[in-house]
Design a protein around this motif. Structure first.
Motif, PDB file in Angstrom:
ATOM      1  N   THR A  41      20.875 -11.292 -38.725  1.00 40.25           N
ATOM      2  CA  THR A  41      20.939 -12.693 -39.138  1.00 40.25           C
ATOM      3  C   THR A  41      21.069 -12.869 -40.647  1.00 40.25           C
ATOM      4  O   THR A  41      21.305 -13.984 -41.121  1.00 40.25           O
ATOM      5  N   TYR A  67      19.495 -18.693 -31.916  1.00 38.32           N
ATOM      6  CA  TYR A  67      20.698 -18.467 -32.732  1.00 38.32           C
ATOM      7  C   TYR A  67      21.722 -19.568 -32.501  1.00 38.32           C
ATOM      8  O   TYR A  67      22.399 -20.013 -33.444  1.00 38.32           O
ATOM      9  N   LEU A 120      17.693 -21.177 -39.030  1.00 36.36           N
ATOM     10  CA  LEU A 120      17.180 -20.218 -38.053  1.00 36.36           C
ATOM     11  C   LEU A 120      15.659 -20.209 -38.041  1.00 36.36           C
ATOM     12  O   LEU A 120      15.037 -20.144 -36.970  1.00 36.36           O
TER      13      LEU A 120
END
Length: 350
Positions: A100, A151, A166
């Motif tokens: 991420t 996500y 996130l």
């Protein structure tokens, strides 16, 4: 041969990322391994009953003739479970942060652990899940669904999946799943006690019989995650540059995330949701290794094992003759660390 006819070149090794000098990494690795060995010795020695060195050595050879030897024999699988669970959570955290590019990524903060927890609770309460294999598969499915959901939510809007979005999506999802767990458990007094104890997160009561069903899933997660190190190095350069170097960005993310989900789901199934290990350990390991995932991932696994084992030992000492579960101890350590990261990083990307 023309440029159009040239075969697609393999992605060059993106190893030369900025980081610590290579010469120090083997030293820190040896120091970490030595510290882990010392923690293992303390783990089998410390408990509600003092054990002599002779009893420890005898118990390690398989003897259980005295109470002290039996106590050490009971602590051995507990130590092994703490090592495996800590390594899994530390490695999963490093992988999630790489996938991420989010310095706040952690199986607990992103709601992955709570997704696995909710799936297990629903399976027990509504579908009468009882076998160890069913527990593990249910937890892995819940972890995967939670990771995909967070996500997807964090990717909505302008800018895509930013670290801030996130983190907010993961925190909101974790709170929502926690409330759903309570809603499922409240009407079921027959399972409420066991579920509440499991939800705290701990390694007490471990046995080799409990460990054996989860080992294949952990080994698969370790293998997939460690083999993803080179791809995570490419992703650290940015999606466009990684794609230009020949990396399949979506596939690389999916494979690395699969390894992390296997580790989180299997660990949650046997230990319950344990938070902050995957957040604290990768950040500390980057101070020693830099950002090269080929070093960061093994360091994070060893560091996670050491942190969880130290938390288990501390929980036995602080509340003697009772014990504090490791989930409580890691929360005391991780919450201030989380605040420090937010203030220091200002939620930037890695």
């Amino acid at each position: 041969m023309s440029a159009a006819q040239a075969p697609r070149a393999a992605a060059p090794d993106p190893a030369p990322l900025p980081g610590r000098p290579n010469r120090l990494r083997p030293f820190w690795l040896a120091a970490l391994a030595a510290a882990l060995a010392a923690l293992c010795a303390l783990s089998v020695a410390i408990g509600t009953r003092e054990v002599a060195l002779a009893d420890m050595i005898a118990a390690l050879t398989g003897q259980v003739d005295t109470i002290g030897q039996a106590a050490v024999a009971a602590r051995i699988p507990r130590t092994l479970l703490a090592l495996l669970a800590g390594a899994a959570l530390g490695l999963a955290g490093a992988v999630m942060q790489g996938v991420t590019r989010n310095p706040l990524a952690d199986p607990g903060i992103l709601g992955v652990n709570m997704g696995a927890s909710l799936a297990v609770v629903v399976g027990v309460a509504w579908f009468h899940v009882t076998s160890a294999q069913a527990y593990i598969w249910t937890a892995i499915l819940g972890a995967g669904c939670a990771a995909t959901f967070v996500y997807a939510i964090g990717s909505l809007g302008r800018g895509g999946a930013t670290p801030l979005k996130l983190a907010l999506a993961g925190a909101a999802t974790s709170v929502a799943f926690s409330s759903m767990v309570i809603a499922v458990v409240l009407p079921r007094s027959d399972i409420a006690g066991g579920i509440r104890s499991w939800q705290i997160g701990g390694v007490g009561g471990a046995s080799f019989e409990r460990l054996s069903p989860v080992l294949p899933f952990l080994l698969a997660g370790f293998a997939i995650s460690l083999l993803s190190a080179r791809k995570l190095n490419a992703l650290a350069l940015g999606d466009e540059l990684a794609a230009g170097l020949g990396e399949r960005v979506a596939a690389a993310r999916a494979v690395a995330a699969l390894g992390a989900i296997l580790l989180c789901g299997a660990t949650t199934a046997i230990c319950g949701p344990i938070g902050f290990v995957g957040l604290v350990v990768p950040h500390l390991c980057r101070l020693l290794t830099g950002v090269d995932h080929r070093w960061l991932l093994p360091f994070s696994a060893l560091g996670g094992a050491g942190l969880l084992l130290a938390a288990d030992i501390a929980g036995r000492i602080v509340a003697r003759p009772a014990e504090l579960d490791v989930g409580i101890v890691t929360a005391f350590v991780g919450a201030p660390f989380f605040i420090w990261i937010v203030r220091r990083q200002r939620v930037r990307e890695l």
